[in-house]
Design a protein around this motif. Structure first.
Motif, PDB file in Angstrom:
ATOM      1  N   UNK A  48       2.779   3.885   8.318  1.00 15.83           N
ATOM      2  CA  UNK A  48       2.496   2.466   8.103  1.00 15.83           C
ATOM      3  C   UNK A  48       1.005   2.212   8.261  1.00 15.83           C
ATOM      4  N   UNK A  49       0.578   1.043   7.779  1.00 13.18           N
ATOM      5  CA  UNK A  49      -0.822   0.611   7.872  1.00 13.18           C
ATOM      6  C   UNK A  49      -0.854  -0.905   7.823  1.00 13.18           C
ATOM      7  N   UNK A  50      -1.778  -1.487   8.556  1.00  9.65           N
ATOM      8  CA  UNK A  50      -1.973  -2.934   8.499  1.00  9.65           C
ATOM      9  C   UNK A  50      -2.866  -3.273   7.311  1.00  9.65           C
ATOM     10  N   UNK A  51      -2.774  -4.515   6.885  1.00 15.04           N
ATOM     11  CA  UNK A  51      -3.577  -4.974   5.754  1.00 15.04           C
ATOM     12  C   UNK A  51      -4.083  -6.378   6.048  1.00 15.04           C
ATOM     13  N   UNK A  52      -5.390  -6.538   5.979  1.00 15.26           N
ATOM     14  CA  UNK A  52      -6.037  -7.828   6.230  1.00 15.26           C
ATOM     15  C   UNK A  52      -6.958  -8.108   5.050  1.00 15.26           C
ATOM     16  N   UNK A  88       2.125  -1.975  -2.548  1.00 10.10           N
ATOM     17  CA  UNK A  88       1.561  -1.098  -1.516  1.00 10.10           C
ATOM     18  C   UNK A  88       2.615  -0.746  -0.474  1.00 10.10           C
ATOM     19  N   UNK A  89       3.435  -1.708  -0.097  1.00  7.79           N
ATOM     20  CA  UNK A  89       4.486  -1.447   0.892  1.00  7.79           C
ATOM     21  C   UNK A  89       5.481  -0.403   0.378  1.00  7.79           C
ATOM     22  N   UNK A  90       5.896  -0.521  -0.867  1.00  6.53           N
ATOM     23  CA  UNK A  90       6.862   0.427  -1.433  1.00  6.53           C
ATOM     24  C   UNK A  90       6.267   1.819  -1.563  1.00  6.53           C
ATOM     25  N   UNK A  91       5.020   1.907  -1.974  1.00  4.44           N
ATOM     26  CA  UNK A  91       4.385   3.216  -2.137  1.00  4.44           C
ATOM     27  C   UNK A  91       4.212   3.902  -0.789  1.00  4.44           C
ATOM     28  N   UNK A  92       3.876   3.168   0.250  1.00  4.66           N
ATOM     29  CA  UNK A  92       3.767   3.772   1.577  1.00  4.66           C
ATOM     30  C   UNK A  92       5.112   4.311   2.053  1.00  4.66           C
ATOM     31  N   UNK A 148      16.116   5.598  -4.792  1.00  2.00           N
ATOM     32  CA  UNK A 148      16.198   5.171  -6.183  1.00  2.00           C
ATOM     33  C   UNK A 148      16.039   3.662  -6.310  1.00  2.00           C
ATOM     34  N   UNK A 149      16.670   2.920  -5.403  1.00  2.00           N
ATOM     35  CA  UNK A 149      16.524   1.468  -5.428  1.00  2.00           C
ATOM     36  C   UNK A 149      15.081   1.048  -5.152  1.00  2.00           C
ATOM     37  N   UNK A 150      14.437   1.741  -4.216  1.00  2.00           N
ATOM     38  CA  UNK A 150      13.038   1.420  -3.938  1.00  2.00           C
ATOM     39  C   UNK A 150      12.151   1.717  -5.148  1.00  2.00           C
ATOM     40  N   UNK A 151      12.405   2.861  -5.812  1.00  2.00           N
ATOM     41  CA  UNK A 151      11.641   3.170  -7.016  1.00  2.00           C
ATOM     42  C   UNK A 151      11.887   2.165  -8.119  1.00  2.00           C
ATOM     43  N   UNK A 199       2.678  -2.676   6.805  1.00  2.56           N
ATOM     44  CA  UNK A 199       3.234  -2.140   5.572  1.00  2.56           C
ATOM     45  C   UNK A 199       3.864  -0.774   5.821  1.00  2.56           C
ATOM     46  N   UNK A 200       4.939  -0.482   5.090  1.00  2.00           N
ATOM     47  CA  UNK A 200       5.568   0.830   5.153  1.00  2.00           C
ATOM     48  C   UNK A 200       6.716   0.929   6.122  1.00  2.00           C
TER      49      UNK A 200
END
Length: 724
Positions: free
Chosen positions: A587-591, A574-578, A460-463, A630-631
């Motif tokens: 998780x996934x990297x982002x560049x 993006x981090x929260x949605x993952x 809930x806090x993340x949402x 991320x994630x």
């Protein structure tokens, strides 16, 4: 009591002077003329109204004054009175009392149909078409409704309706905003309107005829420069037709049409060549049609028009001030609508900002008021097991600390992953507790409930955090949109044209082993502010699942950047949605590389991504920003890296699979870039993949590899204008 003092002045006879001042002040208050009516716009409209009222076709048809009065007044009372007075005065001077009386009666009928008659609500064109014949009925009645007079009356009503439609288009389309691909009706209406003014000016005879000819040529040249050969030929044909009505011959319609077409062909070469093309066309056709005798006069009139045409940039504002009836009302109305829209968008943005602040305050308040989980666990166990136990006083009053420590030990064993059946508890607890089995089961149950509740609260806090980020980002976007609406489309387009760099791109990929799908994903796009974004992501693992994860992350970043979200909001979203999308580790990297082509700057956003390399003049610089993908964590620390681009600079972005090629030499790519002299992005990307296969010493790679190469080229000013 306060003292009152008086001063005795010498006797001065001022009564008459004061009475005169009071009378003048009273008169000035009664006049109360609106300030907006005293302007160059009013002067220009009055001049056009006088010319159109004086204009007569075939010596008898004069419908243009009433039509222009109805349109130019724009329903304002003071304009109706002022313009009506100008029209009636001109009608009386040019046509006598009968013409002025007929126009006055037509104005009364127009006022009744337009402002007094509520139903049916007639269009302005129809009202003018009905008002003009009504005003001329007494004249037709005096002539006993002769067939010729009735025919003229019907023809005059038709011309009044057509001219009303033309004048409405003129006021609706300012000349500064006319575009040949969008406003054909507006351009044609302007040409007809100017032709009517020139025709009215020609009726004065003498020097005014030559002035009208010169103005017609000036208008055709301006159309050729602004709209090209097609519209210039149309303008020449229409203006030549109006000149031919006055008796100079309809052959000039063809002359001006051809001259406008030829001048429009020289449009790409500038104003001087446009004027030269027009002069050549008019003089050559004049020589062919009328002989050498007409060439000097034609050359003189055209040369005078060319002088004014070439001096146009010197006094455009003065010309606009002398003829502000070119659509000032439409521009003012558009400005009001734009300002109102900007204000409403800003209000909505402030609402979203307040909502984001409210969500943030609620989250902070809940964190402060959150009760320690151990206290709630003790209360729940005591309520379930120990409340009615005979040893309750001994355990929770005399030996409360030892009982509390026993419960802590049981919880520690549960947290370590032990089964409830394997947990026995300390010796003190085993000897004294009469309901130890019930106690252990209750602790286990409450622990499970607490863990589940904590997990739900965390979600809930993340949402709520995601909602706060989205609302704050949306508020920022709408505030910037409000500023852009106030600036206008023209200024935004002019700002986006200042491109000093052009970016070339090359991409190469290789999948792990013999897989058909690479787990990496890349994209590049141009943002609305003129920047170019290059995105590279490496999903967890390899194959189709990793490909889906990295593609989802990249596509979400694309949409957020296109929507105008700030970099920090994009990464946190993006981090929260993952984290929320799946209960499993994901998780996934982002560049991300953002290139500002106007200022020649580049910004790197790296979240768990491999280092990138900048090569220029044989030197290679490593660009990295350590962070987790991320994630994984709730808070992501963003450390952007900004660099200045030079001409012919190369930027190489790659996923972490490039370092699995030669684990003993992690800097092999940097050395390879320093030794290579390749400059084409695609050739360099293919060469890096080829070197990866060779250095790995095996036909199959250990991990997915993606290489994205960007090359920045500085544009010269001529090429820059052409590209932008």
């Amino acid at each position: 009591m306060p003292e009152h003092s008086s001063v005795i002045e010498p006797y001065v006879r001022v009564r008459k002077t004061r009475e005169k001042k009071y009378a003048k002040a009273l008169k000035m208050r009664r006049l109360n003329f609106p300030a907006g009516l005293i302007s160059w716009e009013t002067a220009g409209a009055c001049a056009a109204l006088a010319l159109l009222t004086n204009l007569r076709l075939m010596g008898e048809l004069a419908p243009f004054g009433l039509a222009f009065w109805a349109v130019a007044a724009r329903g304002e009372r003071y304009r109706l009175l002022l313009y009506g007075l100008i029209a009636l005065t001109t009608a009386f001077i040019s046509g006598g009392i009968h013409f002025a009386a007929g126009m006055f009666l037509a104005m009364l009928v127009f006022g009744f149909l337009r402002y007094k008659l509520s139903r049916p609500r007639l269009p302005l064109i129809v009202i003018v078409g009905l008002a003009l014949p009504a005003g001329m009925l007494p004249v037709a009645w005096l002539s006993q409704f002769h067939t010729y007079d009735v025919l003229l009356l019907v023809l005059e009503a038709i011309l009044a309706m057509l001219s009303t439609a033309v004048f409405m288009q003129v006021y609706r389309h300012p000349p500064a905003k006319l575009a040949p691909d969008k406003h054909i009706e507006g351009i044609t209406s302007w040409i007809v309107f100017l032709g009517l003014l020139l025709l009215a000016l020609m009726q004065g005879g003498g020097i005014l005829t030559q002035v009208s000819h010169g103005l017609a040529r000036l208008i055709v040249m301006a159309a050729a420069l602004a709209f090209g050969p097609g519209m210039a030929a149309a303008a020449g044909a229409l203006l030549g037709f109006f000149l031919g009505i006055q008796g100079v011959g309809f052959i000039w319609a063809g002359v001006l049409a051809f001259a406008g077409f030829l001048a429009g062909l020289f449009r790409p070469y500038g104003k001087v060549f446009t004027a030269v093309g027009f002069l050549l066309a008019t003089t050559s056709l004049s020589l062919y049609i009328s002989g050498w005798e007409s060439v000097p006069m034609e050359a003189a009139v055209t040369s005078a028009a060319i002088v004014f045409f070439l001096l146009g940039p010197v006094f455009p504002e003065r010309l606009q001030a002398l003829a502000p009836f070119v659509g000032q009302g439409a521009e003012d109305e558009a400005e009001k609508v734009r300002e109102l829209t900007a204000v409403r968008i800003k209000d909505y943005a402030l609402v979203f900002r307040e909502l984001a602040a409210a969500f943030q305050q609620v989250a902070a308040l809940e964190k402060r008021e959150k009760e320690p989980p151990m206290a709630s666990t003790v209360e729940a166990v005591v309520e379930r097991v120990c409340k009615f136990c005979p040893s309750r006083r001994r355990c929770w009053e005399k030996d409360a600390q030892r009982t509390y420590n026993a419960m802590l030990r049981v919880l520690a064993d549960l947290n370590s992953g032990q089964n409830i059946r394997e947990i026995k508890g300390p010796d003190f607890f085993v000897k004294i507790c009469r309901k130890k089995d019930d106690f252990l089961r209750a602790v286990h149950l409450v622990h499970e409930l607490e863990s589940y509740q904590q997990n739900c609260n965390m979600r809930l806090e993340e949402g709520r955090e995601l909602m706060t980020i989205q609302l704050a980002g949306l508020s920022q976007i709408m505030l910037e949109l409000s500023k852009e609406v106030r600036q206008g489309v023209g200024e935004m387009h002019q700002r986006s044209r200042h491109q000093f760099f052009h970016v070339e791109i090359g991409v190469a990929q290789a999948a792990k082993g013999d897989a058909d799908v690479c787990g990496d994903y890349y994209s590049y796009l141009e943002l609305r502010d003129g920047k170019q974004a290059f995105i590279l992501s490496d999903g967890m693992g390899n194959g189709s699942k990793a490909h889906q994860e990295s593609r989802s992350a990249v596509q979400l970043v694309e949409q957020l950047l296109l929507a105008g979200f700030r970099n920090e909001a994009v990464v946190r979203t993006v981090n929260t949605i993952l984290q929320l999308r799946s209960s499993e580790e994901n998780f996934a990297t982002l560049d991300v590389l953002l290139v500002d082509t106007e200022h020649g700057e580049a910004e790197f956003l790296k979240i768990g991504a491999a280092p990138s390399y900048l090569r220029h003049s044989g030197r290679v610089r490593e660009i990295k920003s350590p962070s987790v993908p991320l994630g994984i964590l709730n808070d992501v620390e963003l450390k952007p890296v900004k660099i200045t681009l030079d001409d012919d600079a190369l930027i190489v972005m790659a996923t972490d699979g490039i370092f699995e090629v030669l684990p003993s030499q992690p800097d092999w790519l940097k050395k390879s870039l320093a030794s290579h002299d390749l400059h084409h992005p695609q050739v360099l990307a293919d060469e890096v993949i080829h070197q990866s296969r060779l250095l790995s010493g095996r036909p199959e790679l250990r991990d997915d590899v993606t290489v994205l190469v960007c090359r920045a080229k500085r544009l010269k000013h001529k090429i820059r204008d052409l590209v932008s």
